[in-house]
Design an enzyme around this catalytic site. Sequence first.
Site, PDB file in Angstrom:
ATOM      1  N   SER A 279      39.405  10.706  -4.957  1.00 38.97           N
ATOM      2  CA  SER A 279      40.168  11.952  -5.094  1.00 38.97           C
ATOM      3  C   SER A 279      39.232  13.140  -4.954  1.00 38.97           C
ATOM      4  O   SER A 279      38.327  13.334  -5.780  1.00 38.97           O
ATOM      5  CB  SER A 279      40.850  12.009  -6.459  1.00 38.97           C
ATOM      6  OG  SER A 279      41.243  13.348  -6.704  1.00 38.97           O
TER       7      SER A 279
ATOM      8  N   HIS B 112      41.895  10.704  -0.879  1.00 38.75           N
ATOM      9  CA  HIS B 112      43.031  11.074  -1.745  1.00 38.75           C
ATOM     10  C   HIS B 112      43.038  12.582  -1.975  1.00 38.75           C
ATOM     11  O   HIS B 112      42.055  13.152  -2.458  1.00 38.75           O
ATOM     12  CB  HIS B 112      42.910  10.332  -3.076  1.00 38.75           C
ATOM     13  CG  HIS B 112      44.097  10.483  -3.982  1.00 38.75           C
ATOM     14  ND1 HIS B 112      45.251   9.735  -3.840  1.00 38.75           N
ATOM     15  CD2 HIS B 112      44.316  11.299  -5.039  1.00 38.75           C
ATOM     16  CE1 HIS B 112      46.117  10.072  -4.786  1.00 38.75           C
ATOM     17  NE2 HIS B 112      45.579  11.026  -5.526  1.00 38.75           N
TER      18      HIS B 112
ATOM     19  N   ASP C 168      44.975  15.665  -3.811  1.00 36.60           N
ATOM     20  CA  ASP C 168      45.891  15.994  -4.903  1.00 36.60           C
ATOM     21  C   ASP C 168      46.445  17.398  -4.724  1.00 36.60           C
ATOM     22  O   ASP C 168      45.714  18.384  -4.811  1.00 36.60           O
ATOM     23  CB  ASP C 168      45.148  15.900  -6.242  1.00 36.60           C
ATOM     24  CG  ASP C 168      44.914  14.465  -6.658  1.00 36.60           C
ATOM     25  OD1 ASP C 168      45.882  13.686  -6.667  1.00 36.60           O
ATOM     26  OD2 ASP C 168      43.755  14.114  -6.963  1.00 36.60           O
TER      27      ASP C 168
ATOM     28  N   MET D 110      48.877  20.254  -6.105  1.00 32.65           N
ATOM     29  CA  MET D 110      49.506  20.678  -7.369  1.00 32.65           C
ATOM     30  C   MET D 110      50.033  22.099  -7.230  1.00 32.65           C
ATOM     31  O   MET D 110      49.406  22.940  -6.585  1.00 32.65           O
ATOM     32  CB  MET D 110      48.486  20.629  -8.501  1.00 32.65           C
ATOM     33  CG  MET D 110      47.808  19.281  -8.650  1.00 32.65           C
ATOM     34  SD  MET D 110      46.756  19.238 -10.100  1.00 32.65           S
ATOM     35  CE  MET D 110      45.966  17.639  -9.879  1.00 32.65           C
TER      36      MET D 110
ATOM     37  N   HIS E 192      48.898  13.113  -2.274  1.00 34.19           N
ATOM     38  CA  HIS E 192      49.675  12.950  -3.505  1.00 34.19           C
ATOM     39  C   HIS E 192      50.277  14.300  -3.878  1.00 34.19           C
ATOM     40  O   HIS E 192      49.571  15.192  -4.331  1.00 34.19           O
ATOM     41  CB  HIS E 192      48.701  12.424  -4.581  1.00 34.19           C
ATOM     42  CG  HIS E 192      49.281  12.280  -5.940  1.00 34.19           C
ATOM     43  ND1 HIS E 192      48.484  12.086  -7.070  1.00 34.19           N
ATOM     44  CD2 HIS E 192      50.555  12.305  -6.407  1.00 34.19           C
ATOM     45  CE1 HIS E 192      49.239  11.989  -8.131  1.00 34.19           C
ATOM     46  NE2 HIS E 192      50.500  12.129  -7.774  1.00 34.19           N
TER      47      HIS E 192
ATOM     48  N   MET F   3      52.154  16.653  -6.121  1.00 31.47           N
ATOM     49  CA  MET F   3      52.625  16.910  -7.493  1.00 31.47           C
ATOM     50  C   MET F   3      53.296  18.274  -7.482  1.00 31.47           C
ATOM     51  O   MET F   3      52.791  19.251  -8.046  1.00 31.47           O
ATOM     52  CB  MET F   3      51.432  16.866  -8.459  1.00 31.47           C
ATOM     53  CG  MET F   3      50.908  15.458  -8.680  1.00 31.47           C
ATOM     54  SD  MET F   3      49.211  15.419  -9.317  1.00 31.47           S
ATOM     55  CE  MET F   3      48.325  15.456  -7.771  1.00 31.47           C
TER      56      MET F   3
ATOM     57  N   MET G 195      50.714   6.287 -12.012  1.00 30.60           N
ATOM     58  CA  MET G 195      49.840   7.277 -12.640  1.00 30.60           C
ATOM     59  C   MET G 195      49.364   6.717 -13.976  1.00 30.60           C
ATOM     60  O   MET G 195      50.172   6.405 -14.851  1.00 30.60           O
ATOM     61  CB  MET G 195      50.593   8.594 -12.877  1.00 30.60           C
ATOM     62  CG  MET G 195      50.883   9.394 -11.628  1.00 30.60           C
ATOM     63  SD  MET G 195      49.444   9.766 -10.606  1.00 30.60           S
ATOM     64  CE  MET G 195      48.396  10.672 -11.737  1.00 30.60           C
TER      65      MET G 195
ATOM     66  N   PHE H  61      45.047  16.968 -13.879  1.00 29.98           N
ATOM     67  CA  PHE H  61      43.604  17.185 -13.992  1.00 29.98           C
ATOM     68  C   PHE H  61      42.844  15.893 -13.748  1.00 29.98           C
ATOM     69  O   PHE H  61      43.337  14.814 -14.082  1.00 29.98           O
ATOM     70  CB  PHE H  61      43.261  17.721 -15.392  1.00 29.98           C
ATOM     71  CG  PHE H  61      44.007  18.978 -15.731  1.00 29.98           C
ATOM     72  CD1 PHE H  61      43.564  20.219 -15.263  1.00 29.98           C
ATOM     73  CD2 PHE H  61      45.185  18.923 -16.456  1.00 29.98           C
ATOM     74  CE1 PHE H  61      44.272  21.383 -15.544  1.00 29.98           C
ATOM     75  CE2 PHE H  61      45.909  20.077 -16.731  1.00 29.98           C
ATOM     76  CZ  PHE H  61      45.447  21.311 -16.275  1.00 29.98           C
TER      77      PHE H  61
ATOM     78  N   ASP I 284      46.104   5.620 -10.181  1.00 30.59           N
ATOM     79  CA  ASP I 284      45.433   6.920 -10.120  1.00 30.59           C
ATOM     80  C   ASP I 284      45.273   7.495 -11.520  1.00 30.59           C
ATOM     81  O   ASP I 284      46.257   7.758 -12.199  1.00 30.59           O
ATOM     82  CB  ASP I 284      46.313   7.858  -9.260  1.00 30.59           C
ATOM     83  CG  ASP I 284      45.725   9.241  -9.060  1.00 30.59           C
ATOM     84  OD1 ASP I 284      44.584   9.488  -9.478  1.00 30.59           O
ATOM     85  OD2 ASP I 284      46.427  10.085  -8.467  1.00 30.59           O
TER      86      ASP I 284
ATOM     87  N   GLY J 174      38.340   9.777  -8.924  1.00 27.68           N
ATOM     88  CA  GLY J 174      37.802  11.110  -8.687  1.00 27.68           C
ATOM     89  C   GLY J 174      36.453  11.259  -9.350  1.00 27.68           C
ATOM     90  O   GLY J 174      35.398  11.156  -8.696  1.00 27.68           O
TER      91      GLY J 174
END
Length: 225
Positions: free
Chosen positions: A12, A37, A39, A41, A70, A72, A141, A147, A179, A201
């Site tokens: 990540s 990966h 992320d 957000m 991913h 979110m 998850m 975070f 993850d 990550g």
Amino acid sequence: MNQKQTLAISPSILSADFAKLGEEVRAITAAGANMVHVDVMDGHFVPNLTIGPDVLKALKPHSDLPFDVHLMISPVDPYIDAFLAAGADYLTVHVEAGPHVHRSLQAIRDRGCKAGVTLNPGTPVESVLGVLDLCDLVLVMSVNPGFGGQSFINSQLEKIQRLRAAIDALGKPIRLEVDGGVKPDNAGDVWRAGADTIVAGSAVFAGGPSKYAANIQAIRDACRD
Ligand code: DX5
Ligand code: ZN
């Protein structure tokens, strides 16, 4: 029939140096990662803001690995096209992000991308069973999203086992990804519970670029039956 896929490690980039993202993506590619990966957000679905489609597009030429994106974000549907145009290879949406996860997954697949569904630690397995046949990837998850650097929630191991059984019963080669909080000391439990795709990550990016290959290898070595 066992549908467990070959182990894939998906670092990540949330834990990368954001001032050098292209370099970081090249470094994890050279260090033996299998996916990248990303992320995304929105400060609404999760309490943090990160990366949009323009950043994904800028990173894409830095690696030939599949980009595992991913989302979110909520709502998600208005942004699917932008992330696909930016180069997502897997596009994963949260089952909690809206009432129409089936439609979102169909939209991703219709556009020729691999579709993923994910569920938060407090969301039951049953919430994704009705859309498994539309998925190329299911993401468990193992922390509450938002975070990096949080601790793995052990109760998610049982969820991984149940999803492994559901995927095997369906008989389709759906990746089962995990993850959040995965490190060499718990990656074996995650693998043995039935996951085949591991996001990490902080465990990959710890110590800077000279450590990435060893960090990835340590997770790989831990994934033994
Ligand atoms: C959390 C993100 C994760 C996170 C993983 O919302 O989806 O991908 O960055 O980071 P670690 O491995 O540090 O828990
Ligand atoms: Zn993630």
